[in-house]
Design an enzyme around this catalytic site. Structure first.
Site, mmCIF file in Angstrom:
data_model
loop_
_atom_site.group_PDB
_atom_site.id
_atom_site.type_symbol
_atom_site.label_atom_id
_atom_site.label_comp_id
_atom_site.label_asym_id
_atom_site.label_seq_id
_atom_site.Cartn_x
_atom_site.Cartn_y
_atom_site.Cartn_z
ATOM 1 N N HIS A 110 0.827 -1.210 0.000
ATOM 2 C CA HIS A 110 0.000 0.000 0.000
ATOM 3 C C HIS A 110 0.863 1.262 0.000
ATOM 4 C CE1 HIS A 110 1.010 0.920 4.172
ATOM 5 N NE2 HIS A 110 0.868 -0.368 4.426
ATOM 6 N N GLU A 214 -2.187 -7.074 7.347
ATOM 7 C CA GLU A 214 -0.876 -6.902 7.970
ATOM 8 C C GLU A 214 -0.761 -7.808 9.187
ATOM 9 O OE1 GLU A 214 2.086 -6.629 7.850
ATOM 10 O OE2 GLU A 214 2.598 -4.500 7.718
#
Length: 392
Positions: A110, A214
């Protein structure tokens, strides 16, 4: 029964201190052995510096070389490097046994998020022990962090790069797309791929997968928003089923171990490879999760004894060298997947461990660990983030 369901069920019926999937086979009905096929990308080479490497100025890192198929496919040297490489992949698949498949993964991190900026502002020690456990400050919110203006800029730059690759290299576009459920990845995928001239057969319709998130920690930036928000904000995205309304994995002030993340990475990769016949796959995720998927070749250390088979199985996923990604960066990895009908290896999942925290805001100038909470708490290991300095 899908192992995603098993994972979620196991978490929901156990205490907040962690989860256990004792003696459950990892993966699905078959074993899949993943190997990174080296020799095609600069990122595979041990001499390539990950910190300074720029995939947008190096043709995605594709090495300028010949392939065994060049003589028949491109006898006059008219094809681009990517066209010849794509033909090489086609040839590998065409001449492989039925249980062997080659896929090219584009693992994208990202863009810069507000949580990244907060960590840079407060410093890593203060961030890890205090600020990461709250939702934000008077200026910005970093719970399920959104992209910062820099992060949007980075994602749009990657959009432009993909467009230029299609035009100048005739590079194949991804045939399927997957993303973490965290907002910064949902945004990055959207900014990167929406509006590109893609093949009608392979439109940008990403699948949101819970386990591509994550490393699960007590950091609020890693707590996802509810399913309704995701559906309403990104109506064109497909959300896997099951997908609980509220985050079933995040636990306040606790985090998964490296071993658990490696197991989780293996589970989600198995899900993708078993269900998706695409050759070119885009995955938008996080630095820590991409590092876990890449795997490396160094076995992880277990906090308590585990079966040797489980140790070997859980430690390595793609067997790629360590290659930390800057925000917005993408790494292509050619994978050889060999499927075996043998039963998957049983593994043990460790309980979540308490984070190292502070009871009050620490000095921003701190440069070392400044935790002050109960005995037994541990700081998140470096492996979980695998970040360039100053980034989460």
């Amino acid at each position: 029964m899908r192992y995603m369901s098993i994972l979620l069920a196991a978490i929901l019926i156990t205490s907040f201190t962690g989860f256990t999937i004792a003696n459950k086979p990892i993966g699905h009905s078959k074993n899949i052995n993943y190997t990174t096929v080296t020799g095609y990308f600069l990122q595979d080479e041990p001499t390539t510096n990950a910190t300074t490497f720029n995939f947008t100025t190096t043709n995605f890192g594709l090495i300028n070389r010949t392939y065994p198929t060049d003589q028949s496919y491109d006898p006059y040297g008219k094809k681009t490097q990517w066209q010849r490489f794509a033909h090489q992949i086609t040839n590998l698949n065409r001449n492989s046994p039925r249980h062997v498949h080659y896929k090219l993964l584009f693992l994208g991190r990202h863009g810069d998020g507000f949580h990244n900026d907060a960590q840079a502002f407060y410093g890593t020690p203060a961030w890890n022990c205090f600020y990461s456990e709250i939702d934000g400050n008077a200026t910005v919110t970093w719970a399920d962090a959104h992209l910062s203006p820099l992060g949007v800029f980075q994602a749009l730059n990657v959009h432009t790069f993909w467009s230029s690759q299609f035009q100048s290299q005739n590079q194949p576009a991804p045939q399927s797309y997957y993303t973490s459920p965290l907002t910064r990845c949902l945004q990055t995928a959207n900014y990167t791929f929406s509006g590109l001239e893609l093949p009608k057969k392979y439109p940008f319709v990403p699948i949101v997968k819970e386990l591509l998130r994550e490393g699960i920690s007590g950091h609020t930036c890693d707590r996802r928003s509810n399913a309704t928000y995701i559906r309403e904000t990104y109506p064109s995205y497909k959300i896997e089923d099951p997908f609980p309304e509220k985050d079933p994995l995040w636990q306040e002030l606790h985090g998964e171990t490296n071993t658990d993340q490696s197991i989780r990475s293996r589970i989600v990769l198995d899900e993708i490879f078993e269900a998706d016949r695409s050759t070119y796959i885009s995955i938008t995720s996080h630095s820590g999760e991409i590092a876990s998927i890449l795997g490396g070749t160094t076995p992880l250390k277990f906090a308590s004894p585990m079966p040797i088979a489980a140790n070997q199985y859980a430690c390595i996923v793609l067997k790629h060298r360590s290659f930390p990604l800057n925000t917005g960066a993408v790494i292509p990895v050619l994978i050889k997947a060999e499927t075996s009908p043998s039963a998957p290896t049983p593994v043990l999942v460790q309980p979540f461990t308490p984070l190292c925290t502070c009871t009050s805001p620490p000095a921003v100038s701190a440069t070392t660990s400044i935790c002050s909470n109960a005995t037994g708490a541990e700081e998140l290991p470096v492996y979980k983030t695998a970040e360039p300095p100053g980034r989460l």
